[in-house]
Enzyme design. Structure first.
Site, mmCIF file in Angstrom:
data_model
loop_
_atom_site.group_PDB
_atom_site.id
_atom_site.type_symbol
_atom_site.label_atom_id
_atom_site.label_comp_id
_atom_site.label_asym_id
_atom_site.label_seq_id
_atom_site.Cartn_x
_atom_site.Cartn_y
_atom_site.Cartn_z
ATOM 1 N N VAL A 120 35.417 10.648 12.871
ATOM 2 C CA VAL A 120 34.159 11.403 12.947
ATOM 3 C C VAL A 120 33.534 11.083 14.299
ATOM 4 C CG1 VAL A 120 33.702 11.580 10.489
ATOM 5 C CG2 VAL A 120 32.968 9.562 11.705
ATOM 6 N N CYS A 121 32.940 12.069 14.957
ATOM 7 C CA CYS A 121 32.526 11.828 16.340
ATOM 8 C C CYS A 121 31.385 12.745 16.744
ATOM 9 C CB CYS A 121 33.631 12.160 17.332
ATOM 10 S SG CYS A 121 35.257 11.718 16.837
ATOM 11 N N THR A 122 30.884 12.517 17.951
ATOM 12 C CA THR A 122 29.968 13.449 18.588
ATOM 13 C C THR A 122 30.492 13.727 19.990
ATOM 14 O OG1 THR A 122 28.120 12.471 17.370
ATOM 15 C CG2 THR A 122 27.568 13.838 19.274
ATOM 16 N N ARG A 311 24.144 14.110 12.234
ATOM 17 C CA ARG A 311 23.987 13.530 13.567
ATOM 18 C C ARG A 311 23.678 14.623 14.572
ATOM 19 N NH1 ARG A 311 29.256 12.357 14.078
ATOM 20 N NH2 ARG A 311 29.579 13.167 11.990
#
Ligand SMILES: *[C@@H]1O[C@H](CO)[C@@H](O)[C@H](O)[C@H]1NC(C)=O
Ligand SMILES: *[C@@H]1O[C@H](CO)[C@@H](O)[C@H](O)[C@H]1NC(C)=O
Ligand SMILES: *[C@@H]1O[C@H](CO)[C@@H](O)[C@H](O)[C@H]1NC(C)=O
Ligand SMILES: *[C@@H]1O[C@H](CO)[C@@H](O)[C@H](O)[C@H]1NC(C)=O
Ligand SMILES: *[C@@H]1O[C@H](CO)[C@@H](O)[C@H](O)[C@H]1NC(C)=O
Length: 373
Positions: A120-122, A311
């Site tokens: 999971v990331c941005t 997020r």
């Protein structure tokens, strides 16, 4: 100033200051002119202890899950069979890593397919008011992989941090592309082709997800491409933003994904939302619509994020506050340091500027209070 929105200790401030100016992530060269089995030897020799520790943590986790030890036995028996089915040069490179590290081949394969399903990331690509493009990402990994109650941290995320390295891939002694990576992993999640494009990949969760694609691969249906092998191949072989975009949008994949691509000219930044078969949507920077950045976490941009894991809204709020005229690597670092964009899963932050050909990365800690994800 986004940092001021959240609790921040003097220590944390000093720490991130030192990290920014000292870097903290070491550089290694991967010589693409060497045979695949030899390319990773220098790096793995250096990082052997850290890799063995990581693999031990995976074993402990698997044994906690299935106490008989049968799960790791299964990995050791079945996954080595898979290595020869992987496209060239990845199988050979993985075998080389196993030989140098002494880690059983099946477990190195497992380490290499892990990220296809659990990241999971941005990621953000932004354009400033002078037409400079900046690309930043947080890599968050290790969700549900062993919560350490005492340390309030994810066991696997912590073990990954010492494996974070910057890589300079060379041919004829010239840089072809650079990436931030985990030692022992041959795919690419974050990279730059200096002066041409920047690329990151984020996980996309879907019912028709990565598990099915990997299962099909094991069962012999092998017409899809591993996502992180595609990103590496694109970094190595594509010579323009447009070419990269076409390959990322059109290659059949093993799992759904988001590709976040930045180019070297105004307007060149996009999020490619992929199903296994095709590109569902491409969202591009569009200055006429006041869209000076594109930002992706792990949800389709046209849908609401999961309420437990938003997020995106805080990151966008922070980007909006920063404003187009003040975006830079420094301010993007601040956006990526805002909780919960920064959380207990965040292993590294990478910042790239295509015009300068730069990639810099920082190993992250999220001091308490901090969201687990
Ligand atoms: C937990 O924290 C202690 C002390 O800081 C450290 O020695 C230990 O290695 C940590 N455990 C993990 C799993 O990170
Ligand atoms: C490779 O390039 C570096 C500097 O860019 C130089 O110092 C080195 O001698 C070169 N090596 C070869 C084999 O050409
Ligand atoms: C941008 O990329 C294109 C395609 O590779 C290249 O021809 C051009 O020189 C690059 N522009 C800059 C400013 O580096
Ligand atoms: C950020 O700005 C854009 C463009 O003005 C706007 O559409 C969006 O709602 C804003 N998002 C947040 C979270 O403030
Ligand atoms: C721009 O960012 C810097 C930090 O890099 C900050 O100190 C400054 O106040 C910001 N300026 C504006 C106009 O927001």
């Amino acid at each position: 100033f986004c940092l001021k929105l959240k609790p921040q200790t003097f220590g944390e401030c000093l720490y991130s200051f030192l990290r920014r100016f000292k870097g903290g992530v070491s550089w290694y060269t991967v010589d693409l002119d060497l045979p695949p089995s030899k390319r990773w030897s220098a790096l793995i020799t250096d990082k052997k202890t850290e890799l063995v520790n990581m693999i031990q943590a995976i074993r402990d986790l698997a044994n906690a899950f299935v106490p008989s030890g049968k799960l790791i036995d299964l990995v050791d028996i079945t996954l080595p069979l898979m290595v020869d089915t992987l496209p060239s040069p990845f199988g050979e490179e993985i075998k080389g890593i196993a030989a140098v590290s002494g880690v059983p081949l099946g477990e190195v394969v497992l380490f290499n397919i892990f990220y296809e399903v659990f990241t999971v990331c941005t990621s953000i690509v932004a354009e400033d008011d002078k037409g400079n493009l900046f690309h930043g990402r947080n890599l968050d990994f290790g969700l549900f992989m062993g919560w350490d109650v005492k340390n309030k941290s994810w066991i696997i995320s912590e073990k990954l941090k010492p494996l974070v390295v910057n890589l300079d891939f060379k041919k004829n002694n010239q840089t072809v592309f650079k990436s931030t990576n985990f030692a022992g992993y041959v795919g690419m999640l974050t990279g730059i082709k200096p002066h041409v494009f920047t690329l990151t990949m984020n996980e996309r969760f879907s019912l028709d997800g990565g598990y099915i694609g990997i299962l099909e691969w094991i069962l012999g249906k092998r017409d899809g491409m591993w996502m992180s092998f595609l990103t590496r191949s694109v970094l190595e072989n594509a010579n323009s933003y447009e070419e990269a975009k076409i390959r990322l949008a059109q290659t059949k994949l093993l799992a759904p994904a988001y590709f976040i691509l930045g180019g070297n000219q105004t307007g060149q930044g996009c999020i490619i939302t992929r199903s296994r078969l095709l590109s569902l949507d491409i969202l591009e920077i569009d200055l006429k619509l006041d869209r000076w950045y594109v930002l992706e976490t792990n949800y389709d941009h046209w849908k609401e994020p999961l309420f437990l894991d938003d997020r995106r809204t805080p990151a966008k709020k922070c980007m909006n506050q920063t404003s187009q005229k003040n975006i830079s690597l420094k301010t993007m670092y601040d956006v990526l340091s805002t909780k919960p964009v920064l959380n207990k899963l965040t292993t590294y932050t990478t910042l790239m500027q295509v015009s300068e050909g730069t990639l810099e990365s920082y190993i992250r800690d999220c001091p308490n209070p901090c969201m687990p994800w």
